[in-house]
Design an enzyme around this catalytic site. Structure first.
Site, PDB file in Angstrom:
ATOM      1  N   MET A 142       0.835  -1.218   0.000  1.00  0.00           N
ATOM      2  CA  MET A 142       0.000   0.000   0.000  1.00  0.00           C
ATOM      3  C   MET A 142       0.867   1.265   0.000  1.00  0.00           C
ATOM      4  O   MET A 142       0.873   2.011   0.953  1.00  0.00           O
ATOM      5  CB  MET A 142      -0.913  -0.017   1.232  1.00  0.00           C
ATOM      6  N   GLN A 193     -10.911   3.233  -0.023  1.00  0.00           N
ATOM      7  CA  GLN A 193     -10.537   4.474   0.665  1.00  0.00           C
ATOM      8  C   GLN A 193     -11.322   5.655   0.123  1.00  0.00           C
ATOM      9  O   GLN A 193     -11.920   6.426   0.882  1.00  0.00           O
ATOM     10  CB  GLN A 193      -9.034   4.753   0.489  1.00  0.00           C
ATOM     11  N   THR A 214       2.269   1.630   5.810  1.00  0.00           N
ATOM     12  CA  THR A 214       1.570   2.796   5.278  1.00  0.00           C
ATOM     13  C   THR A 214       1.107   3.630   6.456  1.00  0.00           C
ATOM     14  O   THR A 214       0.942   3.104   7.563  1.00  0.00           O
ATOM     15  CB  THR A 214       0.355   2.378   4.424  1.00  0.00           C
ATOM     16  N   THR A 256      -1.761   5.919   6.126  1.00  0.00           N
ATOM     17  CA  THR A 256      -3.206   6.114   6.042  1.00  0.00           C
ATOM     18  C   THR A 256      -4.002   4.999   6.700  1.00  0.00           C
ATOM     19  O   THR A 256      -5.000   5.242   7.379  1.00  0.00           O
ATOM     20  CB  THR A 256      -3.637   6.261   4.571  1.00  0.00           C
ATOM     21  N   CYS A 267       3.479   9.974   4.560  1.00  0.00           N
ATOM     22  CA  CYS A 267       3.031   8.961   3.612  1.00  0.00           C
ATOM     23  C   CYS A 267       4.286   8.215   3.218  1.00  0.00           C
ATOM     24  O   CYS A 267       5.325   8.838   2.942  1.00  0.00           O
ATOM     25  CB  CYS A 267       2.364   9.592   2.389  1.00  0.00           C
ATOM     26  N   THR A 268       4.236   6.915   3.196  1.00  0.00           N
ATOM     27  CA  THR A 268       5.458   6.127   3.036  1.00  0.00           C
ATOM     28  C   THR A 268       6.079   6.245   1.648  1.00  0.00           C
ATOM     29  O   THR A 268       7.199   5.794   1.443  1.00  0.00           O
ATOM     30  CB  THR A 268       5.198   4.648   3.377  1.00  0.00           C
ATOM     31  N   GLU A 269       5.371   6.869   0.700  1.00  0.00           N
ATOM     32  CA  GLU A 269       5.955   7.087  -0.628  1.00  0.00           C
ATOM     33  C   GLU A 269       6.704   8.413  -0.756  1.00  0.00           C
ATOM     34  O   GLU A 269       7.482   8.591  -1.698  1.00  0.00           O
ATOM     35  CB  GLU A 269       4.864   7.048  -1.721  1.00  0.00           C
TER      36      GLU A 269
END
Length: 229
Positions: free
Chosen positions: A10, A52, A83, A85, A197-199
């Site tokens: 995710m 989501q 993640t 979220t 956010c992990t991205e």
């Protein structure tokens, strides 16, 4: 060494970062040919993303609770959701398993507190920035003041995550926008900014700005290393 449970996918782009940071951390700590003991369940993010944006958080919880049970059955000693979220449904996931769920906001806040930071900016999906599940944990459990971007900038941050970073695209134009937004948070009084956010760490690095950045992927993964060894 304990076995780390990862609930990933995710997106898979950031989950790969978890795997790298955790194994690098174990090697750094133990040396030689040591690597981490990991159990990972990677979900299909397309299904999660649609739920989501429909606001069907119960649907996302059902999927992740089932996956978390599989990770526990596979022998994990504790669990990380890869993640930010989806910590919105952390209480439901924790109730579905008997092993501890390590909260990403707690891992990040511990570092902020060690740094002496009191006021922090938060970037992430619109869900993370605007809803209370994440900010309230930082405020109520850790005593931090949390600033978020203005509405139009929150839209930019959110869209870049889903339309670019989750697809593995890191655009120079988006990086410039993120740096502008980070500067704006600093002008409002943020002493540091959480890349919540992990991205986002794929786009923005510490060397890009003088403002202290906390990459939640790194902080969460390093916490897993500490717990494992």
């Amino acid at each position: 060494m304990k076995t780390i449970g990862l609930l990933g996918g995710m997106s898979w782009e950031s989950s790969a970062g978890y795997y790298k940071v955790i194994n690098e951390g174990v090697k750094e700590s133990l040396g030689g040919l040591h690597s981490a003991k990991i159990v990972m369940y990677s979900v299909d993010f397309d299904q999660i993303e649609k739920l989501q944006h429909k606001g069907d958080w119960n649907g996302t919880s059902d999927i992740l609770c089932a996956a978390a049970k599989n990770v526990e059955r596979a022998g994990a000693d504790f669990l990380l959701i890869c993640t930010n979220t989806m910590y919105k449904v952390a209480p439901q996931i924790q109730e579905s398993i008997t092993i501890p769920l390590i909260h990403i906001a707690d891992a990040t806040a511990e570092t902020l507190i060690k740094m002496g930071v009191k006021t922090v900016g938060l970037l992430g999906t619109a869900f993370t920035m605007e809803q209370d599940f994440y900010k309230s944990r930082l405020k109520e459990k850790h005593g931090l003041s949390v600033l978020i971007p203005e509405k139009s900038d929150r839209t930019i941050v959110h869209n870049v995550i889903y339309k670019e970073l989750c697809l593995g695209r890191a655009l120079t134009s988006s990086k410039a926008e993120y740096l502008r937004i980070i500067d704006a948070l600093a002008e409002q009084g943020a002493e540091a900014v959480i890349l919540g956010c992990t991205e986002i760490g794929m786009l923005i690095k510490q060397e890009d700005t003088h403002i202290r950045l906390l990459d939640t992927t790194y902080e969460h993964a390093r916490k897993a290393v500490d717990l494992a060894i």
